[in-house]
Design a protein around this motif. Structure first.
Motif, short mmCIF file in Angstrom:
data_model
loop_
_atom_site.label_atom_id
_atom_site.label_comp_id
_atom_site.label_asym_id
_atom_site.label_seq_id
_atom_site.Cartn_x
_atom_site.Cartn_y
_atom_site.Cartn_z
N ALA A 6 -17.65 37.47 -45.04
CA ALA A 6 -18.84 38.24 -44.64
C ALA A 6 -18.87 38.41 -43.11
O ALA A 6 -19.17 39.50 -42.60
N LEU A 7 -18.54 37.35 -42.37
CA LEU A 7 -18.48 37.44 -40.91
C LEU A 7 -17.36 38.38 -40.47
O LEU A 7 -17.51 39.13 -39.51
N LEU A 14 -19.45 45.72 -36.47
CA LEU A 14 -20.30 45.76 -35.27
C LEU A 14 -19.49 45.82 -33.98
O LEU A 14 -19.97 46.34 -32.97
N ALA A 15 -18.26 45.32 -34.00
CA ALA A 15 -17.40 45.45 -32.82
C ALA A 15 -17.08 46.92 -32.54
O ALA A 15 -16.99 47.34 -31.38
N GLY A 147 -24.39 39.31 -31.52
CA GLY A 147 -24.12 38.03 -32.20
C GLY A 147 -25.13 37.78 -33.30
O GLY A 147 -24.77 37.46 -34.44
N TRP A 148 -26.41 37.95 -32.94
CA TRP A 148 -27.48 37.76 -33.93
C TRP A 148 -27.32 38.74 -35.09
O TRP A 148 -27.43 38.37 -36.26
N THR A 152 -26.72 37.82 -38.99
CA THR A 152 -27.71 38.26 -39.97
C THR A 152 -27.07 39.10 -41.06
O THR A 152 -27.31 38.88 -42.26
N LEU A 153 -26.24 40.06 -40.66
CA LEU A 153 -25.56 40.92 -41.63
C LEU A 153 -24.63 40.09 -42.52
O LEU A 153 -24.61 40.28 -43.74
#
Length: 161
Positions: A6-7, A14-15, A147-148, A152-153
């Motif tokens: 997931a990360l 997001l990057a 980061g947040w 969260t995602l």
């Protein structure tokens, strides 16, 4: 899915967004993607939880301020010749460690990341110390926000499985 997968997905996606934002709309403001990535990593170094964003922004911004002031001090220590910058950095490092007595500034590495981030901008782009401070802090804030957002995602993606 596992949190690691997931990360992987959330940080990867997001990057792309962060890089586009920093190299596009924010480029004129001298915001730096590399500083944001340092803050993004610092968010996870500080625990990877919502309160980590505050710790990241406060400690890295404090470190950036100390770094900018250290560069200014080095300019004032010209009589020391080649020792001016090392002495100024040593004083800045001592200030960061002493400040760790305050709980909000107790994450010394995060403060050092901020110091290095502003020094990098000053040295790489020839930006004046005080002119480097605001874009550095802006990049830190956005990096901690990414980061947040990635944490969260990833949490939402991991729960869906």
């Amino acid at each position: 899915m596992s949190m690691l997968i997931a990360l992987t997905i959330s940080i990867g996606l997001l990057a792309v967004v962060a890089t586009w934002v920093f190299l596009g709309p924010l480029a004129a403001l001298n915001f730096q993607i590399w500083q944001a990535f340092i803050a993004w990593a610092c968010y996870f170094h500080c625990g990877g939880k919502p309160e980590s964003a505050t710790k990241t922004v406060v400690c890295m911004s404090f470190g950036a301020l100390v770094g900018a002031l250290s560069v200014m001090l080095a300019g004032q220590l010209g009589a020391l010749g080649g020792l001016a910058a090392p002495v100024a950095v040593g004083i800045g490092a001592a200030v960061i460690v002493l400040a760790a007595h305050l709980p909000i500034l107790s994450t010394i590495p995060a403060c050092v990341y901020g110091f290095a981030s502003v020094a990098g901008l000053i040295l790489l782009k020839g930006t004046a110390p005080l002119d480097a401070l605001l874009p550095t802090i802006g990049s830190i804030i956005l990096g901690a926000g990414f980061g947040w957002a990635s944490e969260t995602l990833a949490g939402k993606l991991a729960k869906k499985s």
